[in-house]
Design a protein around this motif. Structure first.
Motif, PDB file in Angstrom:
ATOM      1  N   ILE A  92       0.118  -1.658  -0.070  1.00 57.99           N
ATOM      2  CA  ILE A  92       0.003   0.042  -0.015  1.00 57.99           C
ATOM      3  C   ILE A  92       1.075   1.460  -0.091  1.00 57.99           C
ATOM      4  O   ILE A  92       1.736   1.424   0.861  1.00 57.99           O
ATOM      5  CB  ILE A  92      -0.676   0.056   1.438  1.00 57.99           C
ATOM      6  CG1 ILE A  92      -1.820  -0.777   1.341  1.00 57.99           C
ATOM      7  CG2 ILE A  92      -1.694   1.553   1.332  1.00 57.99           C
ATOM      8  CD1 ILE A  92      -3.171  -1.593   2.118  1.00 57.99           C
ATOM      9  N   ASP A  93       0.661   2.005  -0.785  1.00 55.56           N
ATOM     10  CA  ASP A  93       1.275   3.264  -1.253  1.00 55.56           C
ATOM     11  C   ASP A  93       0.258   4.521   0.390  1.00 55.56           C
ATOM     12  O   ASP A  93      -0.256   5.440  -0.815  1.00 55.56           O
ATOM     13  CB  ASP A  93       0.686   4.087  -2.288  1.00 55.56           C
ATOM     14  CG  ASP A  93       2.144   5.321  -2.550  1.00 55.56           C
ATOM     15  OD1 ASP A  93       2.758   5.298  -1.184  1.00 55.56           O
ATOM     16  OD2 ASP A  93       2.009   5.536  -4.448  1.00 55.56           O
ATOM     17  N   PHE A  94       1.234   4.544   1.163  1.00 57.21           N
ATOM     18  CA  PHE A  94       0.745   5.237   2.821  1.00 57.21           C
ATOM     19  C   PHE A  94       0.994   6.309   1.909  1.00 57.21           C
ATOM     20  O   PHE A  94       0.219   7.201   1.969  1.00 57.21           O
ATOM     21  CB  PHE A  94       1.292   4.362   3.641  1.00 57.21           C
ATOM     22  CG  PHE A  94       1.193   3.208   4.296  1.00 57.21           C
ATOM     23  CD1 PHE A  94      -0.945   3.357   4.466  1.00 57.21           C
ATOM     24  CD2 PHE A  94       1.574   2.065   4.196  1.00 57.21           C
ATOM     25  CE1 PHE A  94      -0.992   1.983   4.556  1.00 57.21           C
ATOM     26  CE2 PHE A  94       0.955   0.950   4.857  1.00 57.21           C
ATOM     27  CZ  PHE A  94       0.041   0.748   4.862  1.00 57.21           C
ATOM     28  N   PRO A  95       2.011   7.482   1.437  1.00 58.65           N
ATOM     29  CA  PRO A  95       2.211   8.741   1.647  1.00 58.65           C
ATOM     30  C   PRO A  95       1.556   9.099   0.965  1.00 58.65           C
ATOM     31  O   PRO A  95       1.087  10.556   1.020  1.00 58.65           O
ATOM     32  CB  PRO A  95       3.948   8.472   0.825  1.00 58.65           C
ATOM     33  CG  PRO A  95       4.138   7.509   1.159  1.00 58.65           C
ATOM     34  CD  PRO A  95       3.415   6.402   1.094  1.00 58.65           C
ATOM     35  N   SER A  96       1.268   8.566  -0.343  1.00 59.62           N
ATOM     36  CA  SER A  96       0.183   9.068  -1.090  1.00 59.62           C
ATOM     37  C   SER A  96      -1.081   9.265  -0.950  1.00 59.62           C
ATOM     38  O   SER A  96      -1.802  10.470  -1.011  1.00 59.62           O
ATOM     39  CB  SER A  96      -0.155   8.584  -2.847  1.00 59.62           C
ATOM     40  OG  SER A  96       0.949   8.410  -3.492  1.00 59.62           O
ATOM     41  N   ILE A  97      -1.880   8.182  -0.225  1.00 61.12           N
ATOM     42  CA  ILE A  97      -3.066   8.478   1.185  1.00 61.12           C
ATOM     43  C   ILE A  97      -3.185   9.272   1.709  1.00 61.12           C
ATOM     44  O   ILE A  97      -4.262  10.463   2.649  1.00 61.12           O
ATOM     45  CB  ILE A  97      -3.000   7.132   1.611  1.00 61.12           C
ATOM     46  CG1 ILE A  97      -3.190   5.621   1.113  1.00 61.12           C
ATOM     47  CG2 ILE A  97      -4.467   7.507   1.989  1.00 61.12           C
ATOM     48  CD1 ILE A  97      -3.084   4.738   1.092  1.00 61.12           C
ATOM     49  N   PHE A  98      -1.614   9.508   2.453  1.00 60.41           N
ATOM     50  CA  PHE A  98      -1.849  10.173   3.750  1.00 60.41           C
ATOM     51  C   PHE A  98      -1.917  12.004   2.849  1.00 60.41           C
ATOM     52  O   PHE A  98      -2.015  12.516   3.392  1.00 60.41           O
ATOM     53  CB  PHE A  98      -0.730  10.270   4.254  1.00 60.41           C
ATOM     54  CG  PHE A  98      -0.513   9.556   5.368  1.00 60.41           C
ATOM     55  CD1 PHE A  98      -1.805   8.234   4.906  1.00 60.41           C
ATOM     56  CD2 PHE A  98       1.104   8.481   5.641  1.00 60.41           C
ATOM     57  CE1 PHE A  98      -1.279   7.098   5.990  1.00 60.41           C
ATOM     58  CE2 PHE A  98       1.279   7.445   6.425  1.00 60.41           C
ATOM     59  CZ  PHE A  98       0.243   6.455   6.286  1.00 60.41           C
ATOM     60  N   ALA A  99      -1.188  11.999   1.382  1.00 63.10           N
ATOM     61  CA  ALA A  99      -1.362  13.353   1.158  1.00 63.10           C
ATOM     62  C   ALA A  99      -2.839  13.572   1.280  1.00 63.10           C
ATOM     63  O   ALA A  99      -3.004  14.544   0.783  1.00 63.10           O
ATOM     64  CB  ALA A  99       0.054  13.126   0.000  1.00 63.10           C
ATOM     65  N   ALA A 100      -2.975  12.428   0.018  1.00 66.08           N
ATOM     66  CA  ALA A 100      -4.998  13.048  -0.151  1.00 66.08           C
ATOM     67  C   ALA A 100      -5.705  13.473   1.184  1.00 66.08           C
ATOM     68  O   ALA A 100      -6.445  14.550   0.882  1.00 66.08           O
ATOM     69  CB  ALA A 100      -5.336  12.077  -0.975  1.00 66.08           C
ATOM     70  N   GLY A 101      -5.579  13.224   2.187  1.00 64.05           N
ATOM     71  CA  GLY A 101      -5.877  13.444   3.371  1.00 64.05           C
ATOM     72  C   GLY A 101      -5.518  15.430   3.849  1.00 64.05           C
ATOM     73  O   GLY A 101      -6.812  15.447   4.296  1.00 64.05           O
ATOM     74  N   GLY A 140      -3.843  16.802   5.759  1.00 61.21           N
ATOM     75  CA  GLY A 140      -3.861  17.584   6.891  1.00 61.21           C
ATOM     76  C   GLY A 140      -4.808  17.467   7.744  1.00 61.21           C
ATOM     77  O   GLY A 140      -4.931  17.899   8.712  1.00 61.21           O
ATOM     78  N   SER A 141      -6.021  16.710   7.038  1.00 59.46           N
ATOM     79  CA  SER A 141      -7.343  16.776   7.927  1.00 59.46           C
ATOM     80  C   SER A 141      -7.305  15.642   8.923  1.00 59.46           C
ATOM     81  O   SER A 141      -8.246  15.338   9.889  1.00 59.46           O
ATOM     82  CB  SER A 141      -8.565  16.169   7.591  1.00 59.46           C
ATOM     83  OG  SER A 141      -8.650  15.455   6.083  1.00 59.46           O
ATOM     84  N   THR A 142      -6.154  14.596   9.280  1.00 58.51           N
ATOM     85  CA  THR A 142      -6.615  13.296   9.380  1.00 58.51           C
ATOM     86  C   THR A 142      -5.936  13.054  11.495  1.00 58.51           C
ATOM     87  O   THR A 142      -4.859  13.523  11.240  1.00 58.51           O
ATOM     88  CB  THR A 142      -5.369  11.896   8.868  1.00 58.51           C
ATOM     89  OG1 THR A 142      -5.665  12.126   7.436  1.00 58.51           O
ATOM     90  CG2 THR A 142      -5.387  10.896   9.518  1.00 58.51           C
ATOM     91  N   ARG A 143      -6.902  13.115  11.856  1.00 54.81           N
ATOM     92  CA  ARG A 143      -6.584  13.653  13.586  1.00 54.81           C
ATOM     93  C   ARG A 143      -5.364  12.355  14.025  1.00 54.81           C
ATOM     94  O   ARG A 143      -4.346  12.100  14.974  1.00 54.81           O
ATOM     95  CB  ARG A 143      -7.694  13.478  13.852  1.00 54.81           C
ATOM     96  CG  ARG A 143      -9.030  14.525  13.636  1.00 54.81           C
ATOM     97  CD  ARG A 143      -7.854  15.899  14.104  1.00 54.81           C
ATOM     98  NE  ARG A 143      -7.532  15.578  15.723  1.00 54.81           N
ATOM     99  CZ  ARG A 143      -8.601  16.234  16.359  1.00 54.81           C
ATOM    100  NH1 ARG A 143      -9.509  16.962  16.232  1.00 54.81           N
ATOM    101  NH2 ARG A 143      -7.852  16.390  17.737  1.00 54.81           N
ATOM    102  N   TYR A 144      -6.005  10.792  13.837  1.00 53.63           N
ATOM    103  CA  TYR A 144      -4.983  10.027  14.295  1.00 53.63           C
ATOM    104  C   TYR A 144      -4.622   8.761  13.415  1.00 53.63           C
ATOM    105  O   TYR A 144      -5.959   9.025  12.574  1.00 53.63           O
ATOM    106  CB  TYR A 144      -5.600   9.387  15.254  1.00 53.63           C
ATOM    107  CG  TYR A 144      -5.834  10.060  17.068  1.00 53.63           C
ATOM    108  CD1 TYR A 144      -5.032  10.502  17.040  1.00 53.63           C
ATOM    109  CD2 TYR A 144      -7.085  10.249  16.676  1.00 53.63           C
ATOM    110  CE1 TYR A 144      -4.494  10.986  18.311  1.00 53.63           C
ATOM    111  CE2 TYR A 144      -6.832  10.981  17.672  1.00 53.63           C
ATOM    112  CZ  TYR A 144      -6.357  11.821  18.436  1.00 53.63           C
ATOM    113  OH  TYR A 144      -5.566  11.865  19.672  1.00 53.63           O
ATOM    114  N   PHE A 145      -2.987   8.531  13.345  1.00 52.43           N
ATOM    115  CA  PHE A 145      -3.577   7.137  12.136  1.00 52.43           C
ATOM    116  C   PHE A 145      -3.196   6.321  13.031  1.00 52.43           C
ATOM    117  O   PHE A 145      -1.713   6.614  14.146  1.00 52.43           O
ATOM    118  CB  PHE A 145      -1.677   7.749  11.317  1.00 52.43           C
ATOM    119  CG  PHE A 145      -1.845   9.490  10.630  1.00 52.43           C
ATOM    120  CD1 PHE A 145      -1.590   8.781   9.496  1.00 52.43           C
ATOM    121  CD2 PHE A 145      -1.414  10.146  11.248  1.00 52.43           C
ATOM    122  CE1 PHE A 145      -1.731  10.122   8.115  1.00 52.43           C
ATOM    123  CE2 PHE A 145      -1.748  11.817  10.372  1.00 52.43           C
ATOM    124  CZ  PHE A 145      -1.696  11.298   9.340  1.00 52.43           C
TER     125      PHE A 145
END
Length: 314
Positions: A267-276, A278-283
């Motif tokens: 899974i390409d986590f960096p791309s997913i995190f970037a799509a978020g 900055g609104s993701t509260r918890y990983f």
């Protein structure tokens, strides 16, 4: 719609990290772990901050078990996670402790409960939400929700679109009750919410449509989205800041799409995190237990997941 799940840069990064990862816990849950996260100092300021990283304690369900010694094993998990460098945990059980007792245990180890999995019931079998909200208040928890939606094959079936709509409306009412108490109801998905389709809408779409953003958010399990054949980036881009928590769980395509330790899979986590955006509260690091498999070490999974996140941009 599907993009490549493998990140070459991530693979190189994990290889570099592997030299400093502590993996001496394999085969035993009582070996002494390192006192700090193995990558946190090397990657300070470059990855997900510790304040936003958590771990779903279901990862340790096979180790915690039940019956005699359950509380001692559960406490040992909290102790070792704190020594690894975790600041947050996501409980799925209180192991017989009261909310007050569990909160005291978290305080003892310098941990916070970032969220909680607890059965919130259904429209046909409502839960005691007032009791759950009071427990959450004592525990210091804002986010909470069932570990799976009611339509799971192993739970109450929801065969029709009307069933899903009724369930969603129940969740919205629970979410409103939670919001008025200063808490937030979250929906945690598996694959079936995306493979159950009514016309041009998935069951997940229905849950989102018939719950209000102010009442209900998503805890998106990235493994199960990928397992269902979708690109998690597309789901994140579609629902935006409605998705406030990620379950960070990897997928190994070469081993029958099994759940993998974070950073070892595809899974390409960096791309997913970037799509978020900055609104993701918890990983939230998670690895479902491999019950009966002595080669799986949940402490190793938690430690590698923490090291990976602290070195991954978001």
């Amino acid at each position: 719609m599907k993009r490549s799940l493998r990140s070459t840069a991530r693979a190189v990064l994990l290889a570099a990290l592997s030299a400093v990862l502590f993996i001496g816990l394999a085969g035993t849950a009582t070996a002494a772990p390192p006192t700090t996260s193995p990558g946190a100092s090397d990657c300070a300021g470059r990855g997900v901050p510790l304040s936003k990283i958590s771990v779903q304690l279901y990862t340790f369900a096979g180790y915690i078990g039940g019956g005699a010694g359950e509380q001692a094993r559960h406490e040992e998990v909290l102790r070792q996670l704190a020594e690894m460098g975790y600041r947050n945990v996501e409980p799925f059980t209180l192991s017989g402790w009261s909310a007050e007792e569990y909160r005291a245990l978290l305080d003892e180890y310098g941990l916070k409960a970032s969220a909680r999995h607890v059965d919130v019931g259904t429209h046909t079998a409502p839960a005691d939400i007032a009791r759950i909200l009071e427990e959450n208040r004592v525990l210091g928890i804002k986010y909470f929700g069932s570990g799976s939606s009611a339509g799971a094959p192993w739970m109450q079936p929801l065969p029709t679109e009307a069933d899903w709509v009724a369930y969603a409306r129940y969740l919205d009412a629970v979410g409103e009750q939670a919001r008025k108490a200063g808490q937030t109801l979250m929906i945690h998905n598996h694959d079936f919410e995306f493979t159950r389709v009514f016309g041009d809408r998935t069951a997940f779409d229905i849950l989102m449509q018939y719950t209000q953003k102010k009442n209900v958010v998503s805890q998106l399990d990235l493994y199960w989205v990928a397992y269902a054949g979708l690109d998690p980036v597309d789901v994140v881009e579609e629902y935006g800041n409605r998705i406030q928590l990620f379950h960070v769980k990897d997928l190994n395509a070469e081993l029958n799409r099994r759940i993998e330790i974070v950073g070892r899979g595809d899974i390409d986590f960096p791309s997913i995190f970037a799509a978020g955006g900055g609104s993701t509260r918890y990983f939230v690091v998670e690895h479902d237990p491999r019950f009966g498999d002595p080669t799986f070490d949940p402490f190793e999974a938690a430690e590698e997941g923490l090291a990976y996140l602290t070195c991954t941009t978001y």
